[in-house]
Design a protein around this motif. Structure first.
Motif, PDB file in Angstrom:
ATOM      1  N   UNK A   1     -39.645-102.450  16.736  1.00  0.00           N
ATOM      2  CA  UNK A   1     -39.662-101.761  18.024  1.00  0.00           C
ATOM      3  C   UNK A   1     -38.486-100.778  18.150  1.00  0.00           C
ATOM      4  N   UNK A   2     -38.372-100.141  19.330  1.00  0.00           N
ATOM      5  CA  UNK A   2     -37.304 -99.140  19.493  1.00  0.00           C
ATOM      6  C   UNK A   2     -36.752 -99.114  20.918  1.00  0.00           C
ATOM      7  N   UNK A   3     -36.033-100.143  21.263  1.00  0.00           N
ATOM      8  CA  UNK A   3     -35.291-100.186  22.522  1.00  0.00           C
ATOM      9  C   UNK A   3     -34.109-101.130  22.298  1.00  0.00           C
ATOM     10  N   UNK A   4     -32.986-100.582  21.872  1.00  0.00           N
ATOM     11  CA  UNK A   4     -31.875-101.391  21.367  1.00  0.00           C
ATOM     12  C   UNK A   4     -31.416-102.434  22.386  1.00  0.00           C
ATOM     13  N   UNK A   5     -31.281-102.035  23.656  1.00  0.00           N
ATOM     14  CA  UNK A   5     -30.774-102.970  24.663  1.00  0.00           C
ATOM     15  C   UNK A   5     -31.682-104.184  24.796  1.00  0.00           C
TER      16      UNK A   5
ATOM     17  N   UNK B   1     -42.930 -99.178  27.453  1.00  0.00           N
ATOM     18  CA  UNK B   1     -42.615 -98.973  26.033  1.00  0.00           C
ATOM     19  C   UNK B   1     -41.164 -98.512  25.874  1.00  0.00           C
ATOM     20  N   UNK B   2     -40.725 -98.399  24.623  1.00  0.00           N
ATOM     21  CA  UNK B   2     -39.396 -97.863  24.375  1.00  0.00           C
ATOM     22  C   UNK B   2     -39.266 -96.429  24.857  1.00  0.00           C
ATOM     23  N   UNK B   3     -40.319 -95.639  24.694  1.00  0.00           N
ATOM     24  CA  UNK B   3     -40.307 -94.253  25.170  1.00  0.00           C
ATOM     25  C   UNK B   3     -40.249 -94.210  26.694  1.00  0.00           C
ATOM     26  N   UNK B   4     -41.010 -95.072  27.339  1.00  0.00           N
ATOM     27  CA  UNK B   4     -40.979 -95.140  28.799  1.00  0.00           C
ATOM     28  C   UNK B   4     -39.602 -95.581  29.287  1.00  0.00           C
ATOM     29  N   UNK B   5     -39.002 -96.524  28.569  1.00  0.00           N
ATOM     30  CA  UNK B   5     -37.661 -96.988  28.942  1.00  0.00           C
ATOM     31  C   UNK B   5     -36.655 -95.835  28.875  1.00  0.00           C
ATOM     32  N   UNK B   6     -36.739 -95.027  27.804  1.00  0.00           N
ATOM     33  CA  UNK B   6     -35.819 -93.900  27.685  1.00  0.00           C
ATOM     34  C   UNK B   6     -36.087 -92.869  28.784  1.00  0.00           C
TER      35      UNK B   6
ATOM     36  N   UNK C   1     -27.848 -86.049  22.862  1.00  0.00           N
ATOM     37  CA  UNK C   1     -27.506 -87.409  22.434  1.00  0.00           C
ATOM     38  C   UNK C   1     -28.395 -88.459  23.087  1.00  0.00           C
ATOM     39  N   UNK C   2     -28.823 -88.206  24.325  1.00  0.00           N
ATOM     40  CA  UNK C   2     -29.668 -89.183  25.009  1.00  0.00           C
ATOM     41  C   UNK C   2     -31.074 -89.252  24.422  1.00  0.00           C
ATOM     42  N   UNK C   3     -31.354 -88.395  23.462  1.00  0.00           N
ATOM     43  CA  UNK C   3     -32.694 -88.376  22.868  1.00  0.00           C
ATOM     44  C   UNK C   3     -32.739 -89.053  21.496  1.00  0.00           C
ATOM     45  N   UNK C   4     -31.652 -89.684  21.084  1.00  0.00           N
ATOM     46  CA  UNK C   4     -31.686 -90.420  19.810  1.00  0.00           C
ATOM     47  C   UNK C   4     -32.583 -91.643  19.951  1.00  0.00           C
ATOM     48  N   UNK C   5     -33.289 -91.988  18.857  1.00  0.00           N
ATOM     49  CA  UNK C   5     -34.346 -93.001  18.930  1.00  0.00           C
ATOM     50  C   UNK C   5     -34.283 -93.955  17.735  1.00  0.00           C
ATOM     51  N   UNK C   6     -33.442 -95.008  17.801  1.00  0.00           N
ATOM     52  CA  UNK C   6     -33.339 -95.953  16.678  1.00  0.00           C
ATOM     53  C   UNK C   6     -34.413 -97.046  16.741  1.00  0.00           C
TER      54      UNK C   6
END
Length: 280
Positions: free
Chosen positions: A80-84, A145-150, A224-229
């Motif tokens: 997945x992709x939402x580090x927090x 989703x992770x995208x929605x979270x961002x 920077x806020x658009x990085x996606x790990x």
């Protein structure tokens, strides 16, 4: 004759055991839609199977739903992709360890004419603010989703008045929350000639990897806020003893191995890499 019957029985026992052995080498992975919609899994998983003989059964959904699969014991591993939220998942004992795997970035996609004038915005929060000020159509995945979270983090950074769901209070008529995956959000945004926050991998797949034309372009990128790990986490067998931890951990270890990282880094679409190896 006795030897023939003994041999025949041995063969039958092996044949009878094969389905169980094959089943034992199958794991279930719950993952964000972008790993599948970008085409990465179609490229990656056959290479993993060739190296290990392990089949990965994929459930593709938003990061929030994928993590819930892990919490409920419905998956052996999550990717997945939402580090927090991934770190919280591990801290609460649902996962054994988060492995850094790869990254790409989020981009804001929209009409080439850029009616909200975000191309020269000084940062991504200002870009979102300009979209709201212009009341230009904006499509939200709205699926936890992770995208929605961002996206929700970006709206918070604008300083605008927001709803409890972290969407603009003044979003009537231009903010569309569709509750669907990345591919559907891109298509909906194109129909509305609007903007959408997307991961670059899925956007490139829709822009260049299909026969159907896709007209939206990248109008904002690089903040920077658009990085996606992305991270992979085996589900903890202490929470769910039935999970296939050894196989799931083998998958995680393979992803972060030199071989797995090489495979991820070599995946390209029209000469462009979609993901960058990030094992630490």
């Amino acid at each position: 004759m006795k030897r023939f019957i003994t041999t025949l029985m041995s063969v039958l026992l092996v044949v009878m055991a094969l389905p169980a052995l094959a089943q034992d080498k199958v794991i279930t992975m719950s993952t964000t839609t972008s790993t599948e919609a970008s085409g990465l899994l179609d490229y990656l998983l056959p290479e993993f199977y060739k190296d290990t003989g392990i089949t990965v059964r994929v459930m593709s959904k938003g990061t929030g739903a994928a993590l819930r699969d892990g919490m409920d014991g419905n998956a052996d591993v999550v990717f997945v992709h939402d580090v927090a939220r991934e770190e919280q998942f591990v801290a609460e004992g649902y996962g054994t360890k988060r492995y850094y795997v790869m990254y790409n970035d989020f981009i804001i996609v929209g009409p080439e004419s850029d009616p909200a004038g975000i191309k020269d915005a000084p940062n991504s929060a200002e870009a979102m603010k300009r979209i709201a000020a212009a009341r230009a159509p904006f499509v939200s995945r709205g699926d936890d989703s992770g995208t929605h979270s961002r996206e929700r983090q970006l709206w918070e950074a604008t300083g605008l008045a927001l709803t409890d769901a972290k969407s603009p209070q003044d979003g009537g008529g231009w903010y569309f929350s569709i509750g669907q995956g990345m591919g559907e959000a891109l298509i909906f945004a194109e129909e509305k000639e609007g903007y959408v926050l997307a991961d670059r991998g899925t956007y490139l797949q829709y822009k260049y990897g299909r026969t159907q034309p896709f007209d939206l372009v990248v109008v904002y990128e690089g903040d920077d806020m658009l990085k996606n790990p992305y991270g992979v986490i085996p589900v903890n067998p202490e929470k769910h003893p039935h999970v296939k931890f050894d196989l799931a951990d083998a998958f995680a270890q393979w992803l972060v191995s030199e071989r797995g990282q090489q495979v991820i880094g070599s995946y390209q679409l029209h000469g462009q890499p979609l993901f960058f190896p990030d094992a630490k």
